[in-house]
Design a protein around this motif. Structure first.
Motif, PDB file in Angstrom:
ATOM      1  N   GLY A 355       0.806  -1.211   0.000  1.00 10.63           N
ATOM      2  CA  GLY A 355       0.000   0.000   0.000  1.00 10.63           C
ATOM      3  C   GLY A 355       0.840   1.262   0.000  1.00 10.63           C
ATOM      4  N   SER A 356       0.167   2.388  -0.146  1.00 14.58           N
ATOM      5  CA  SER A 356       0.849   3.677  -0.141  1.00 14.58           C
ATOM      6  C   SER A 356       1.555   3.882   1.196  1.00 14.58           C
ATOM      7  CB  SER A 356      -0.169   4.798  -0.376  1.00 14.58           C
ATOM      8  OG  SER A 356       0.459   6.041  -0.489  1.00 14.58           O
ATOM      9  N   GLY A 357       2.812   4.324   1.133  1.00 15.37           N
ATOM     10  CA  GLY A 357       3.580   4.554   2.348  1.00 15.37           C
ATOM     11  C   GLY A 357       4.209   3.330   2.956  1.00 15.37           C
ATOM     12  N   SER A 358       4.078   2.178   2.303  1.00 14.96           N
ATOM     13  CA  SER A 358       4.577   0.919   2.877  1.00 14.96           C
ATOM     14  C   SER A 358       6.085   0.741   2.748  1.00 14.96           C
ATOM     15  CB  SER A 358       3.882  -0.279   2.212  1.00 14.96           C
ATOM     16  OG  SER A 358       4.221  -0.352   0.834  1.00 14.96           O
ATOM     17  N   ASP A 469       7.899  -4.043  -9.578  1.00  9.23           N
ATOM     18  CA  ASP A 469       7.460  -3.112  -8.528  1.00  9.23           C
ATOM     19  C   ASP A 469       6.112  -2.545  -8.945  1.00  9.23           C
ATOM     20  OD1 ASP A 469       7.113  -1.080  -6.742  1.00  9.23           O
ATOM     21  OD2 ASP A 469       9.010  -0.058  -7.143  1.00  9.23           O
ATOM     22  N   ALA A 470       5.022  -3.074  -8.336  1.00  9.66           N
ATOM     23  CA  ALA A 470       3.672  -2.739  -8.824  1.00  9.66           C
ATOM     24  C   ALA A 470       2.693  -2.596  -7.673  1.00  9.66           C
ATOM     25  CB  ALA A 470       3.188  -3.816  -9.790  1.00  9.66           C
ATOM     26  N   ALA A 471       2.182  -1.382  -7.493  1.00 10.75           N
ATOM     27  CA  ALA A 471       1.185  -1.145  -6.440  1.00 10.75           C
ATOM     28  C   ALA A 471      -0.089  -1.926  -6.690  1.00 10.75           C
ATOM     29  CB  ALA A 471       0.883   0.348  -6.345  1.00 10.75           C
ATOM     30  N   VAL A 472      -0.446  -2.149  -7.973  1.00  7.66           N
ATOM     31  CA  VAL A 472      -1.704  -2.822  -8.311  1.00  7.66           C
ATOM     32  C   VAL A 472      -1.459  -4.238  -8.836  1.00  7.66           C
ATOM     33  CG1 VAL A 472      -2.965  -0.684  -8.728  1.00  7.66           C
ATOM     34  CG2 VAL A 472      -1.711  -1.759 -10.612  1.00  7.66           C
ATOM     35  N   LEU A 473      -0.371  -4.849  -8.415  1.00 11.35           N
ATOM     36  CA  LEU A 473      -0.017  -6.194  -8.885  1.00 11.35           C
ATOM     37  C   LEU A 473      -1.183  -7.171  -8.743  1.00 11.35           C
ATOM     38  CD1 LEU A 473       2.517  -8.108  -9.702  1.00 11.35           C
ATOM     39  CD2 LEU A 473       2.410  -8.761  -7.285  1.00 11.35           C
ATOM     40  N   TYR A 480       0.187 -13.885 -12.828  1.00 18.02           N
ATOM     41  CA  TYR A 480       0.622 -14.852 -13.839  1.00 18.02           C
ATOM     42  C   TYR A 480       1.980 -14.473 -14.440  1.00 18.02           C
ATOM     43  CZ  TYR A 480      -0.720 -11.577 -17.537  1.00 18.02           C
ATOM     44  OH  TYR A 480      -0.810 -10.479 -18.367  1.00 18.02           O
ATOM     45  N   LEU A 481       2.427 -13.240 -14.162  1.00 13.35           N
ATOM     46  CA  LEU A 481       3.711 -12.778 -14.690  1.00 13.35           C
ATOM     47  C   LEU A 481       4.878 -13.087 -13.757  1.00 13.35           C
ATOM     48  CD1 LEU A 481       2.634  -9.207 -15.890  1.00 13.35           C
ATOM     49  CD2 LEU A 481       3.053 -11.199 -17.341  1.00 13.35           C
ATOM     50  N   VAL A 482       4.572 -13.512 -12.511  1.00 10.74           N
ATOM     51  CA  VAL A 482       5.626 -13.619 -11.495  1.00 10.74           C
ATOM     52  C   VAL A 482       5.642 -15.015 -10.873  1.00 10.74           C
ATOM     53  CG1 VAL A 482       5.408 -11.154 -11.007  1.00 10.74           C
ATOM     54  CG2 VAL A 482       4.174 -12.801  -9.576  1.00 10.74           C
ATOM     55  N   HIS A 483       6.825 -15.372 -10.369  1.00  9.75           N
ATOM     56  CA  HIS A 483       6.960 -16.662  -9.671  1.00  9.75           C
ATOM     57  C   HIS A 483       6.538 -16.562  -8.213  1.00  9.75           C
ATOM     58  CE1 HIS A 483       9.861 -17.124 -13.072  1.00  9.75           C
ATOM     59  NE2 HIS A 483       9.361 -18.343 -13.095  1.00  9.75           N
ATOM     60  N   GLU A 484       6.817 -15.413  -7.592  1.00  9.30           N
ATOM     61  CA  GLU A 484       6.474 -15.216  -6.185  1.00  9.30           C
ATOM     62  C   GLU A 484       5.883 -13.827  -5.991  1.00  9.30           C
ATOM     63  OE1 GLU A 484       9.688 -15.909  -3.472  1.00  9.30           O
ATOM     64  OE2 GLU A 484      10.253 -17.826  -4.389  1.00  9.30           O
ATOM     65  N   VAL A 485       5.022 -13.699  -4.973  1.00  8.27           N
ATOM     66  CA  VAL A 485       4.457 -12.404  -4.587  1.00  8.27           C
ATOM     67  C   VAL A 485       5.063 -11.986  -3.255  1.00  8.27           C
ATOM     68  CG1 VAL A 485       2.368 -11.157  -3.905  1.00  8.27           C
ATOM     69  CG2 VAL A 485       2.283 -12.793  -5.805  1.00  8.27           C
ATOM     70  N   TRP A 486       5.694 -10.824  -3.240  1.00  9.18           N
ATOM     71  CA  TRP A 486       6.253 -10.253  -2.013  1.00  9.18           C
ATOM     72  C   TRP A 486       5.430  -9.016  -1.661  1.00  9.18           C
ATOM     73  CZ3 TRP A 486      12.343 -10.361  -1.812  1.00  9.18           C
ATOM     74  CH2 TRP A 486      12.790 -11.678  -2.048  1.00  9.18           C
ATOM     75  N   VAL A 487       5.098  -8.874  -0.385  1.00  3.68           N
ATOM     76  CA  VAL A 487       4.264  -7.759   0.070  1.00  3.68           C
ATOM     77  C   VAL A 487       5.024  -6.918   1.099  1.00  3.68           C
ATOM     78  CG1 VAL A 487       2.179  -7.125   1.362  1.00  3.68           C
ATOM     79  CG2 VAL A 487       2.062  -8.902  -0.402  1.00  3.68           C
ATOM     80  N   ALA A 488       5.064  -5.608   0.865  1.00  2.00           N
ATOM     81  CA  ALA A 488       5.594  -4.661   1.849  1.00  2.00           C
ATOM     82  C   ALA A 488       4.426  -4.166   2.686  1.00  2.00           C
ATOM     83  CB  ALA A 488       6.280  -3.491   1.155  1.00  2.00           C
ATOM     84  N   THR A 489       4.559  -4.244   4.012  1.00  3.55           N
ATOM     85  CA  THR A 489       3.453  -3.860   4.880  1.00  3.55           C
ATOM     86  C   THR A 489       3.923  -2.865   5.925  1.00  3.55           C
ATOM     87  OG1 THR A 489       1.672  -4.726   6.296  1.00  3.55           O
ATOM     88  CG2 THR A 489       3.830  -5.754   6.523  1.00  3.55           C
ATOM     89  N   ALA A 510      -5.091  11.267   3.553  1.00  7.17           N
ATOM     90  CA  ALA A 510      -4.169  10.120   3.517  1.00  7.17           C
ATOM     91  C   ALA A 510      -4.899   8.839   3.894  1.00  7.17           C
ATOM     92  CB  ALA A 510      -2.998  10.366   4.464  1.00  7.17           C
ATOM     93  N   LEU A 511      -5.743   8.932   4.916  1.00  5.67           N
ATOM     94  CA  LEU A 511      -6.498   7.753   5.352  1.00  5.67           C
ATOM     95  C   LEU A 511      -7.475   7.309   4.277  1.00  5.67           C
ATOM     96  CD1 LEU A 511      -6.969   5.782   7.659  1.00  5.67           C
ATOM     97  CD2 LEU A 511      -8.664   7.366   8.588  1.00  5.67           C
ATOM     98  N   ARG A 512      -8.106   8.279   3.611  1.00  4.98           N
ATOM     99  CA  ARG A 512      -9.044   7.958   2.537  1.00  4.98           C
ATOM    100  C   ARG A 512      -8.334   7.248   1.396  1.00  4.98           C
ATOM    101  NH1 ARG A 512     -10.536  12.790   1.578  1.00  4.98           N
ATOM    102  NH2 ARG A 512     -12.035  12.864   3.279  1.00  4.98           N
ATOM    103  N   ARG A 513      -7.114   7.687   1.109  1.00  2.38           N
ATOM    104  CA  ARG A 513      -6.326   7.039   0.053  1.00  2.38           C
ATOM    105  C   ARG A 513      -6.042   5.583   0.416  1.00  2.38           C
ATOM    106  NH1 ARG A 513      -0.622   9.599  -1.585  1.00  2.38           N
ATOM    107  NH2 ARG A 513      -1.979  11.433  -1.744  1.00  2.38           N
ATOM    108  N   LEU A 514      -5.668   5.356   1.675  1.00  5.87           N
ATOM    109  CA  LEU A 514      -5.372   3.987   2.109  1.00  5.87           C
ATOM    110  C   LEU A 514      -6.620   3.104   2.056  1.00  5.87           C
ATOM    111  CD1 LEU A 514      -3.020   4.646   5.163  1.00  5.87           C
ATOM    112  CD2 LEU A 514      -2.377   3.685   2.947  1.00  5.87           C
ATOM    113  N   LYS A 515      -7.756   3.668   2.441  1.00  3.18           N
ATOM    114  CA  LYS A 515      -8.996   2.887   2.450  1.00  3.18           C
ATOM    115  C   LYS A 515      -9.438   2.508   1.043  1.00  3.18           C
ATOM    116  CE  LYS A 515      -9.671   3.041   6.930  1.00  3.18           C
ATOM    117  NZ  LYS A 515      -9.484   1.808   7.756  1.00  3.18           N
ATOM    118  N   SER A 516      -8.988   3.271   0.040  1.00  3.41           N
ATOM    119  CA  SER A 516      -9.362   2.965  -1.341  1.00  3.41           C
ATOM    120  C   SER A 516      -8.521   1.830  -1.918  1.00  3.41           C
ATOM    121  CB  SER A 516      -9.211   4.212  -2.218  1.00  3.41           C
ATOM    122  OG  SER A 516      -7.842   4.538  -2.424  1.00  3.41           O
TER     123      SER A 516
END
Length: 566
Positions: A355-358, A469-473, A480-489, A510-516
């Motif tokens: 997410g944003s800011g992660s 590096d994809a926010a909307v992966l 289907y393009l990747v072997h593994e999914v890594w998540v920054a939290t 900022a909170l509204r952006r995160l909730k979206s």
């Protein structure tokens, strides 16, 4: 020596000697057993008589609590990979024991995992005694527990160093442990560890009839460190049930969810004792205040010591805790990658999202510094709708010629396709979802094609690893393009602070952006690896290095498996 999945350790040393023997016994046992080690206590048991040795009740004494705590503490230091469980079916108060005439094991107890090997610390005087002791040990264990038909046995005593006995304690009168009909405890019980087991074992030792366990859920988890990595409630309960049914199956267990700090402890009139730790004693005192308000008798507070964590890192707690265990999961493989037969073996592609800011992009840059090819989907999102591209013409066709000026100006105000989506939200307020989908249906496939081209270029350059590096992966369905999914939290409150500082927006915006966006918990459901940038940069770097090292090992193993199958 052969390794066994499950073993049972019969401890026969006198109770005043056992604490000194625990560490070397566990060290030796860990060389034989690799998964589950049950511990059966029978101090003073003589396996060298050659006759029938029957299990007998041993009384609950105060020293047993200290021994249990010592055993789990040593296990955490010496053999943390083992699931150690102290069994208590043969530990009963004398009055309870006399009420039954069949001994502690009228029939052999069935454990969650059938023992394949039995071990003991019983001392043998010479090698000629080994066969006799082995036979006696196997018969004794068979009376107590259902074991594998071909039960093996190992005598640990020859490997144990002599210990100096405490002459002052030899023959000393053991102080009986006060027991109660009904006992209660509470906790999160995430990733059941030695401190949990100490609490549960001592509670079982003190309970004669019923044991009530409150398990934190919902609101009580909100402020936990890395709460998204906490095991689901049902999974935690199942692990508790398996453990408790092994430890003392004669008890009645009631496991209940806690949505507040008290649960049934303040309303159940039959409860007599609550077991607490040094840090939860105040909670126990609060329980008693509530019970008095409710017209109930106060509970006896039995306090146990916290177990020190000998392996703690600088960001972890001094005690053994679930929070520390969750922190140690960062950078490790949480679940195996889904098979992707359509993907080539090389390069190995990591899909990094968050997410944003992660701190997702900072992690991507760290991976790039280690040798990965970074594919920036924000940048590709802008390239996808540059004038003259297929997406550019499709957007004009879908949204009208008035979009041309906006598209041409978007590079001045937005760095990614995602920001363009937000712009379109403002324009098409009446049909936001439909128009957003129309836009993403045009742009996301074009970005995916650009990602494929970058991966192919990396392959031609002989690169081993790519990081997308994809926010909307996940939202875009690009797994289907990747072997593994890594998540920054990152915790939501920290993400809000970062967005406010970075973008100069108000907290509510900022909170509204995160909730979206997708919530952390939803992202982590799809993650093979999780990373967190909450702490200092050097902590993040250590996580990334660990993740990178483990990734290289997986790639190497994958290549070896592929070569061997050719």
């Amino acid at each position: 020596m052969s390794m066994f999945s499950t073993g049972i350790l019969v401890l026969t040393s006198p109770l005043h000697v056992l604490p000194l023997r625990i560490a070397p016994v566990l060290t030796s046992a860990a060389q034989v057993v690799e998964r589950t080690l049950y511990v059966h206590l029978h101090p003073g048991l003589n396996l060298g008589t050659g006759g029938q040795v029957r299990p007998a009740y041993i009384p609950p004494v105060v020293d047993l609590c200290a021994l249990i705590s010592r055993l789990y503490s040593n296990a955490a230091d010496i053999c943390a990979h083992l699931d150690v469980r102290v069994l208590l079916s043969n530990v009963r108060a004398q009055s309870v024991a006399l009420s039954g005439n069949n001994g502690p094991f009228p029939t052999p107890q069935t454990l969650s995992h059938s023992p394949e090997v039995v071990l003991t610390d019983f001392p043998i005087q010479d090698s000629g005694q080994s066969s006799l002791v082995t036979q006696c040990l196997q018969k004794y264990t068979g009376h107590c527990y259902v074991c594998k038909p071909s039960l093996s046995s190992v005598l640990l005593y020859p490997r144990l160093k002599e210990v100096e006995e405490d002459d002052d304690r030899r023959g000393a009168q053991l102080k009986p442990l006060e027991t109660f009909s009904d006992v209660v405890v509470g906790g999160t019980f995430d990733r059941l560890h030695g401190a949990h087991k100490t609490l549960l074992n001592i509670s079982c030792l003190m309970a004669n009839r019923r044991f009530v366990i409150g398990v934190c859920d919902q609101e009580l988890l909100k402020n936990k460190v890395l709460k998204e990595l906490i095991e689901p409630y049902d999974q935690r309960v199942q692990k508790l049930q398996d453990f408790l049914n092994d430890v003392k199956p004669s008890l009645k267990y009631e496991i209940v969810p806690l949505s507040d700090p008290f649960g049934p402890s303040i309303s159940d009139p039959e409860l007599q004792c609550i077991v607490v730790s040094e840090e939860t004693r105040k909670g126990g005192e609060a329980v008693n205040r509530k019970r008095v308000e409710n017209g109930l008798a106060e509970l006896v507070l039995y306090e146990i010591q916290l177990l020190k964590d000998a392996h703690r890192a600088d960001i972890e707690e001094e005690k053994i805790s679930s929070s520390s265990l969750r922190t140690r999961l960062l950078g490790t493989l949480l679940k195996p990658p889904s098979p992707q037969p359509a993907l080539p073996l090389d390069p190995y592609v990591i899909g990094l999202t968050g997410g944003s800011g992660s701190g997702k992009s900072s992690i991507a840059h760290r991976l790039e510094a280690l040798g990965a090819v970074r594919i920036d989907c924000d940048q590709l999102g802008h390239e996808a709708y540059l004038p003259g591209t297929s997406a550019y013409h499709k957007i004009l066709q879908e949204f009208g010629p008035g979009m041309e000026r906006r598209l041409n100006e978007s590079g001045l105000y937005w760095n990614s396709c995602f920001c363009l989506l937000l712009f379109c939200c403002q324009i098409f307020l009446m049909r936001i979802r439909e128009r957003l989908k129309a836009l993403t249906d045009i742009v996301w496939p074009e970005i995916a094609l650009l990602v494929k081209k970058r991966i192919e270029q990396a392959k031609e350059q002989g690169k081993r690893v790519c990081v997308v590096d994809a926010a909307v992966l996940l939202e875009a369905g690009w797994t289907y393009l990747v072997h593994e999914v890594w998540v920054a939290t990152i915790p939501e409150e920290e993400a809000v602070k970062r967005i406010v500082q970075r973008d100069g927006v108000k907290e509510e915006d900022a909170l509204r952006r995160l909730k979206s966006q997708w919530l952390n918990a939803k992202l982590i459901e799809h993650a093979n690896v999780v990373l967190c940038t909450l702490w200092e940069p050097d902590v993040t770097q250590r996580q990334v290095l660990k993740a990178w090292t483990l990734l290289q090992q997986r790639i190497q193993k994958r290549q070896e498996t592929t070569r061997s199958s050719l």
